[in-house]
Structures are given as structure tokens and as C-alpha cells.
Design an enzyme around this catalytic site. Structure first.
Site: not given
Length: 200
Positions: A73-75, A102
Site C-alpha cells: 500500500i502507498c498513497r 490509500m
């Protein structure tokens, strides 16, 4: 040859499918590769923070503690894809990237653990660069040479756009405000071991 050139992009999973897995009790291991400060601001409950730089440097050690399905997961998904390529390069199977990161998770009103809000680095760069330009232009009324400071900032921002790098952003990222809690390999491995024992 770089890892990204030799390793295929990892598969993706959309936010709705990931939420179904979590709600059904079949949650994969969630690794959030953003900076500790961004992780503290908001993250998916149950996620572990493994910043991308640390993951790249210690991917072989981390691989030994990631036997089950893993979602990165990242932005937005870009940094998580890079993390996936790094882990795939050391033979870690069952990797997926949260499609849209996210941003997609929060857009679907999925659960998020909120912390202290912080400005994004991009917003901080705009404030810092804009303030320098504004002050130097106004001050150049009294000291004409200061207009060149505004020119240098403009040149730096142009270079940052062309090269897709940002020296000002990297410098701002080192400030205590942006670093958040310390995140080291021993702490992460300890957390992963504890959760593996709890799952067993």
C-alpha cells in the site's frame, strides 16, 4: 540492469476486494510503504509500516518473514508497485498492490486509523518555494539583486519537473515534522514475528 526492468509488475487488488478479504477474516499481510509520518497520519487498520527505502535495502531479510499473501500500500499505488518489484526480485510470491492506494481505499469509505494530520510534501514545497519567490520579489524593490533568488527557485522547480525529482522536497522530508516515529528493520521484523505467532 535495474530490478524494475527485469521483474514484471505485481498483480493488483482493488479496494473493495481487499475490504471483503479483511471483513471475512482472511486478511493478507498489509505492508504500507509510505514514510512513517504519512503512515501515522492515516493507514488501514492492521497494516505494518515498511518505508520503501528500508524495504529495498532489506528485502531479503523481510522476505523470510512474509510467507503468506501480501498486499502493498502507498498513497496512489506507484511506490507500492516499486516495492512489489523489489520483493518479487527476491522470490516472494503472492504479492499484490492495492490499486489506487490509500486514495482509493478512502474514496470507498473503508475503515482508516487516523492520526495527527500533516501536510503532503508537495503542498509544503509549494508553500516554501512560493514564500521565497514572494519575499524575494517584494524585497527586490529595496535590493534589486534579490530578484535572482526568485529566478533560481523557478529554475529549480523547472529542473524538478523535467527530472521528476525534487531536492527541496527531499530536504523538507528530513525535517522532524515529516519523519514521524523511527522505523527500523529490527522493530518491523519484531512486529512481523509477533503477528505470525498470533496467526498460528
Amino acid at each position: 540492469m535495474s530490478t524494475s526492468a527485469t521483474t514484471p509488475r505485481p498483480a493488483t487488488i482493488d479496494a473493495a476486494s481487499l475490504r471483503e478479504l479483511i471483513d471475512s477474516g482472511r486478511a493478507p499481510r498489509l505492508l504500507d510503504v509510505r514514510t512513517p509520518a504519512k503512515f501515522e497520519t492515516s493507514h488501514i487498520p492492521g497494516a505494518y509500516n515498511v518505508p520503501l527505502d528500508l524495504l529495498r535495502e532489506h528485502r531479503a531479510e523481510l522476505r523470510n518473514h512474509l510467507a503468506e499473501d501480501v498486499v502493498l500500500i502507498c498513497r496512489s499505488g506507484a511506490r507500492a508497485t516499486q516495492a512489489g518489484q523489489s520483493l518479487a526480485g527476491v522470490g516472494l510470491p503472492n504479492l499484490k498492490v492495492l490499486d489506487g492506494g490509500m486514495l482509493a481505499w478512502q474514496a470507498g469509505d473503508a475503515p482508516v486509523r487516523q492520526g495527527t494530520p500533516r501536510w503532503d510534501l508537495e503542498r509544503q514545497v509549494r508553500l516554501f518555494a512560493g514564500s521565497i519567490v514572494l519575499v524575494s520579489v517584494v524585497a527586490s524593490i529595496f535590493v534589486p539583486g534579490l530578484k535572482w533568488v526568485a529566478g533560481l527557485i523557478g529554475a529549480g522547480l523547472t529542473f524538478a519537473a523535467v527530472t521528476n525529482t525534487c531536492a527541496m522536497g527531499m530536504l523538507l522530508g528530513r525535517l522532524p515534522y515529516n519523519r514521524g516515529a523511527s522505523c527500523d528493520l529490527d522493530t518491523i521484523v519484531g512486529q512481523l514475528r509477533e503477528s505470525t505467532g498470533a496467526r498460528a
